[in-house]
Design an enzyme around this catalytic site. Structure first.
Site, PDB file in Angstrom:
ATOM      1  N   HIS A 201      13.677  84.222 -27.341  1.00  0.00           N
ATOM      2  CA  HIS A 201      12.577  84.746 -27.365  1.00  0.00           C
ATOM      3  C   HIS A 201      11.433  83.706 -28.485  1.00  0.00           C
ATOM      4  O   HIS A 201      10.605  84.632 -29.077  1.00  0.00           O
ATOM      5  CB  HIS A 201      11.942  86.269 -27.443  1.00  0.00           C
ATOM      6  CG  HIS A 201      13.177  87.211 -27.049  1.00  0.00           C
ATOM      7  ND1 HIS A 201      12.687  87.767 -25.980  1.00  0.00           N
ATOM      8  CD2 HIS A 201      14.079  87.059 -27.158  1.00  0.00           C
ATOM      9  CE1 HIS A 201      13.088  88.479 -25.278  1.00  0.00           C
ATOM     10  NE2 HIS A 201      13.868  88.303 -26.237  1.00  0.00           N
TER      11      HIS A 201
ATOM     12  N   SER B 131      -4.593  60.747 -36.525  1.00  0.00           N
ATOM     13  CA  SER B 131      -5.646  60.923 -35.472  1.00  0.00           C
ATOM     14  C   SER B 131      -6.744  60.092 -36.063  1.00  0.00           C
ATOM     15  O   SER B 131      -6.827  59.930 -37.312  1.00  0.00           O
ATOM     16  CB  SER B 131      -5.993  62.605 -36.384  1.00  0.00           C
ATOM     17  OG  SER B 131      -6.948  62.842 -36.515  1.00  0.00           O
TER      18      SER B 131
ATOM     19  N   LYS C 286      -2.791  63.683 -40.391  1.00  0.00           N
ATOM     20  CA  LYS C 286      -2.232  63.522 -39.101  1.00  0.00           C
ATOM     21  C   LYS C 286      -0.864  62.820 -38.260  1.00  0.00           C
ATOM     22  O   LYS C 286      -1.407  61.315 -38.473  1.00  0.00           O
ATOM     23  CB  LYS C 286      -2.900  64.342 -37.798  1.00  0.00           C
ATOM     24  CG  LYS C 286      -3.532  65.317 -38.473  1.00  0.00           C
ATOM     25  CD  LYS C 286      -4.050  66.260 -36.850  1.00  0.00           C
ATOM     26  CE  LYS C 286      -3.273  67.239 -36.072  1.00  0.00           C
ATOM     27  NZ  LYS C 286      -4.220  67.471 -35.105  1.00  0.00           N
TER      28      LYS C 286
ATOM     29  N   GLU D  41       4.422  64.515 -25.944  1.00  0.00           N
ATOM     30  CA  GLU D  41       2.944  66.161 -25.495  1.00  0.00           C
ATOM     31  C   GLU D  41       2.490  65.357 -23.466  1.00  0.00           C
ATOM     32  O   GLU D  41       2.413  66.319 -22.939  1.00  0.00           O
ATOM     33  CB  GLU D  41       1.534  65.537 -25.627  1.00  0.00           C
ATOM     34  CG  GLU D  41       1.730  66.901 -27.148  1.00  0.00           C
ATOM     35  CD  GLU D  41       0.706  66.612 -28.070  1.00  0.00           C
ATOM     36  OE1 GLU D  41      -0.113  67.455 -27.986  1.00  0.00           O
ATOM     37  OE2 GLU D  41      -0.084  65.457 -28.486  1.00  0.00           O
TER      38      GLU D  41
ATOM     39  N   TYR E 261       5.848  60.794  14.614  1.00  0.00           N
ATOM     40  CA  TYR E 261       5.103  59.961  13.803  1.00  0.00           C
ATOM     41  C   TYR E 261       3.789  61.219  13.751  1.00  0.00           C
ATOM     42  O   TYR E 261       3.100  60.603  15.052  1.00  0.00           O
ATOM     43  CB  TYR E 261       5.246  58.683  14.044  1.00  0.00           C
ATOM     44  CG  TYR E 261       4.590  58.287  12.624  1.00  0.00           C
ATOM     45  CD1 TYR E 261       4.760  57.750  11.618  1.00  0.00           C
ATOM     46  CD2 TYR E 261       3.128  57.034  13.161  1.00  0.00           C
ATOM     47  CE1 TYR E 261       4.034  57.428  10.617  1.00  0.00           C
ATOM     48  CE2 TYR E 261       2.188  56.860  12.362  1.00  0.00           C
ATOM     49  CZ  TYR E 261       3.061  57.228  10.863  1.00  0.00           C
ATOM     50  OH  TYR E 261       1.390  55.960   9.971  1.00  0.00           O
TER      51      TYR E 261
END
Ligand code: ARG
Length: 480
Positions: free
Chosen positions: A175, A296, A302, A309, A336
């Site tokens: 969790h 950044s 940063k 990501e 086809y």
């Protein structure tokens, strides 16, 4: 006005008419035939199949020659001509002429320009339907082999880092709450297992797809005395496909590949998510390599895990590619249909996204810096050894587990209220909770003791992790 007549349909535009249709042809000076040419053309993307198209044509014409369907001389001229076309493609790229529709017609038309009318004999006993099915299988087979090699490299990177960190302690989560201490090596090896299953899916898909559709012709086979075993063998297929209707209308091989890509992308995405979390300041478990991060433009402090990501993001596109092709195929009657021309863009996109994602992930794993001190501290402060206290009460004091669980809860509550680790509680306090606790409990409460105790097969103890690493190194052909 002519525009109005067009809009009421009274001015019929014929199939080959070149007047722009006001309703739907506004962007074309040349009228509906131009729209037909554009919607029909697959050359902008299926030119990627050129190597496979040349190889399949060469196998086909060699067979035609050997069977006496074309003369050996013609077969040789055609084969050399195909080599010349291939050399041009390699040098200049494949020309994109919509009038030549697809890679098959582009190659044949160029062949005719180079060697004359004898080029027309190449298409004896075949159709673009078995041709594209063959070319595409060959392409997918190559893509699959490349992806497998990439995954092996990623596994090697994970195994190497897991070997370095077989005894490095970190919190294990359920969790996303600190659950029990685990070793970083154990955590990394979990992904080696996932990618092992992904590679076995690729191997399954490869074995299943490795049959040659060539010779199925348009849909029903051919009256020419072809040798399908010969073309199958020449192209590295295990055997010819058994049913011509199925062979020209089947894209399961592409779907199998896309499913294997999707499962892999899903695993990559989970790992990417962990790297993103671990690289965040509150976790601070890892530093991703600068070469795979960005800064950044406005916040100088940063360092963003963009590569991770994007790996996470790309999984959506890969899974979308699987969905796209499944939906394309689901309503098609035998054999086809032109819808099937849309099979290629999702497969090409998925294959290239997978190549990039695997490469990016391999780099991040290989070059990440693990902050093992921070990981250990997080495991210690998360009361991750509470289960060990309960287990100790069961084993050493003969207390039923449910009761031990209760006693442990009280100990955690006390430690938490003081902001200290469980093994920092003085013995007197522990005994205040339950008199059966004695000094020997402390040996069980350290995170090291906790992981060392979990030596069951597949468990997190450093010894077990080293066994897993050794097994994986053998499987991956890494030196011992
Ligand atoms: N470009 C076509 C495709 O990719 C080749 C097959 C065309 N066959 C046909 N009968 N129109 O599907």
């Amino acid at each position: 006005m002519s525009d109005e007549r067009d809009m009421t349909g009274s001015d019929d535009v014929t199939e080959t008419g070149d007047a722009a249709n006001a309703m739907w042809g506004g962007r074309f000076a040349a009228g509906p035939s131009a729209i037909m040419r554009e919607i029909n053309a697959s050359i902008p993307f299926d030119k990627a199949l050129w190597r496979q198209d040349i190889a399949a044509s060469k196998a086909h014409v060699a067979m035609l020659g050997a069977q006496g369907i074309v003369t050996p001389d013609d077969a040789a001229v055609i084969s050399n001509g195909l080599d010349a076309v291939a050399a041009e493609y390699a040098r200049d790229g494949v020309p994109e002429d919509w009038d030549r529709e697809d890679i098959h017609m582009t190659t044949e038309a160029r062949l005719a320009e180079l060697i004359g009318p004898v080029a027309g004999r190449l298409h004896t006993a075949r159709s673009r339907n078995d041709q594209v099915a063959t070319d595409f299988r060959l392409w997918v087979r190559d893509a699959l082999d490349q992806m497998d090699a990439g995954l092996a490299g990623l596994q090697r990177a994970l195994v190497t880092r897991a070997g370095e960190h077989a005894a490095s302690i970190m919190p294990g989560f359920t969790h996303l709450q600190t659950a029990q201490p685990v070793t970083l090596g154990h955590h990394l090896m979990a992904y080696v297992e996932m990618f092992r299953r992904d590679r076995s899916r690729l191997a399954d898909a490869r074995a299943r797809m490795n049959e040659s559709p060539l010779g199925s012709a348009a849909l029903a086979g051919t009256g020419f005395p072809i040798d399908r075993d010969a073309t199958a063998a020449a192209l590295g297929f295990d055997r010819p496909t058994a049913n011509s209707l199925d062979a020209v209308s089947d894209r399961d091989f592409a779907l199998d590949f896309l499913y294997a890509c999707s499962a892999t992308a899903l695993h990559l995405s989970r790992l990417a998510e962990e790297l993103i979390l671990w690289a965040s300041q509150p976790f601070g478990f890892i530093r991703l390599p600068d070469s795979l991060s960005t800064g950044s433009s406005i916040m100088p402090q940063k360092k963003n895990p963009d590569a991770a990501e994007l790996v996470r993001g790309h999984s959506g596109r890969v899974i979308g590619a699987l969905t796209s092709l499944m939906i394309t195929m689901k309503g098609l009657p035998l054999a086809y249909s032109k819808d099937m021309q849309d099979d290629k863009p999702p497969v090409f996109e998925a294959a290239s996204l997978m190549g990039l994602s695997i490469a990016a992930m391999t780099g991040m794993i290989a070059d990440a810096t693990f902050n093992t001190g921070r990981m250990r501290a997080a495991a210690e402060l998360g009361y991750a050894t509470a289960t060990d206290l309960a287990d100790w009460l069961v084993r050493q004091a003969g207390i039923p587990f449910r009761e031990a669980h209760h006693i442990t809860g009280a100990a955690v509550k006390l430690a938490e209220s003081r902001g200290i680790a469980l093994d920092a509680l003085p013995l007197a306090d522990l005994q205040g909770i339950d008199a059966r606790i004695d000094q020997s409990v402390y040996a069980a409460l350290s995170v090291d003791a906790s992981v060392a105790a979990r030596a069951s097969y597949g468990g997190t103890a450093p010894g077990q992790v080293r066994l897993q690493v050794a097994g994986a190194r053998r499987m991956l052909g890494m030196e011992e």
